[in-house]
Design an enzyme around this catalytic site. Structure first.
Site, PDB file in Angstrom:
ATOM      1  CB  SER A  40       4.261 -33.049 -45.007  1.00  0.00           C
ATOM      2  OG  SER A  40       4.566 -32.436 -43.778  1.00  0.00           O
ATOM      3  CG  HIS A  80       2.401 -34.800 -40.258  1.00  0.00           C
ATOM      4  ND1 HIS A  80       3.185 -35.889 -40.544  1.00  0.00           N
ATOM      5  CD2 HIS A  80       2.795 -33.843 -41.134  1.00  0.00           C
ATOM      6  CE1 HIS A  80       4.013 -35.603 -41.528  1.00  0.00           C
ATOM      7  NE2 HIS A  80       3.799 -34.361 -41.899  1.00  0.00           N
ATOM      8  CG  ASP A 106       3.133 -38.997 -40.114  1.00  0.00           C
ATOM      9  OD1 ASP A 106       2.787 -38.113 -39.312  1.00  0.00           O
ATOM     10  OD2 ASP A 106       3.148 -38.842 -41.347  1.00  0.00           O
TER      11      ASP A 106
END
Lengths: 163, 140
Positions: A40, A80, A106
């Site tokens: 990701s 992230h 998210d």
């Protein structure tokens, strides 16, 4: 002879532990080194890359930073980028994250009803990284036989080295 | 700017800002031995435009409006006009109305082949004052 080898092995293990604990203190993070588990954050990071983290409380969380966080009740840490922050006068902060390679933020990953992350969810901030190296831990996780083989080889190496 | 229910998250009415912008940037690529940010150890740049402002509710707010990944080898010149923000510019509350001090800054994260991950903030910034009233028609 055997006594010496056992002591030697013990020394190696405790030195490794000391270095790890030392790293934890210096970086302020309970997990100063993590392996990237998903795609990701591509193309910056790929599965198997190793990340070096710090988690100093004095470092404020700001947008653009790459954070490693855990969702309450879940084991797996997520790597992230911070997309949005709202910080109060007293330092209380709530923030939103998103993976570079994901189309949406998210919120879908957080707990039901949870819309923001807080400082307590953060494991650390990514300060540096090394590619590929973490593949070994992923392999050991996915293929337990491989893990035993590695441990066995390590043990062999220590014994043979002493001769 | 409108006051709309933040449908992406908390179910309260919050201010939603609409900003359009132009970006002209020239990431030096080091011809003829000039300084360049894309040195031998740089794999990509993660560029992002963020808005920073203060409100009654929160002393500091930062919202990323737009981002772009620039890989080694990509065209290092950015000449973007009339861009709309990529992400919804929701405030945590109603702090955009009449806010004169919303600052837009361009920053970037340097991603090396291996090593340190620095965050760099561009030296220029632009102030975007928000009007005192809400828009009632959709002109976006």
């Amino acid at each position: 002879q055997l006594y010496y080898q056992v002591l030697n092995f013990g020394m190696i293990v405790s030195s490794a532990l000391m270095i790890w604990k030392g790293l934890m203190v210096v970086t302020g993070s309970e997990s100063p080194i993590v392996v990237v588990l998903s795609g990701s954050m591509e193309p910056a990071f790929h599965r198997g890359d190793l990340l070096f983290l710090t988690n100093r409380i004095e470092d404020p969380i700001r947008v653009g930073e790459i954070v490693v966080f855990r969702i309450e009740g879940r084991e797996i840490p997520i790597v992230h980028r911070v997309l949005k922050i709202h910080e109060k006068q007293n330092g209380d902060i709530k923030f939103l994250t998103k993976g570079d390679n994901n189309a949406v933020d998210d919120r879908g990953l957080y707990k039901r009803g949870q819309n923001w992350l807080e400082k307590k969810d953060v494991v650390g901030r990514a300060r540096g990284f090394v590619p590929y190296i973490g593949i070994v831990t992923i392999l050991m996780n996915d293929y337990p036989k491989f893990k035993y083989a590695v441990l066995f080889l390590l043990g062999l190496f220590v014994l043979v080295h002493r001769e | 700017r409108k006051n709309v229910e933040d449908f992406t998250g908390p179910r309260e009415r919050s201010d939603l800002g609409f900003v359009t912008f132009d970006i002209t940037a020239d990431i030096l690529y080091g011809k003829n031995g000039l300084q360049t940010i894309f040195d031998w150890n740089v794999k990509q740049l993660f560029l992002y435009l963020s808005a920073e402002y203060s409100t009654k509710n929160n002393a500091l707010n930062q919202v990323v409006l737009w981002d772009k990944i620039m890989l080694r080898g990509d065209n290092p010149r950015l000449f973007l006009k009339d861009m709309k923000s990529k992400y919804f510019f929701f405030d945590d509350g109603n702090g955009l109305k009449g806010n004169r001090n919303v600052t837009l800054t361009l920053s970037w994260n340097v991603v090396p082949n291996a090593g340190i991950l620095p965050l760099v903030t561009g030296s220029g910034h632009v102030s975007v004052p928000f009007p005192d009233t809400y828009e009632t028609t959709k002109s976006y």
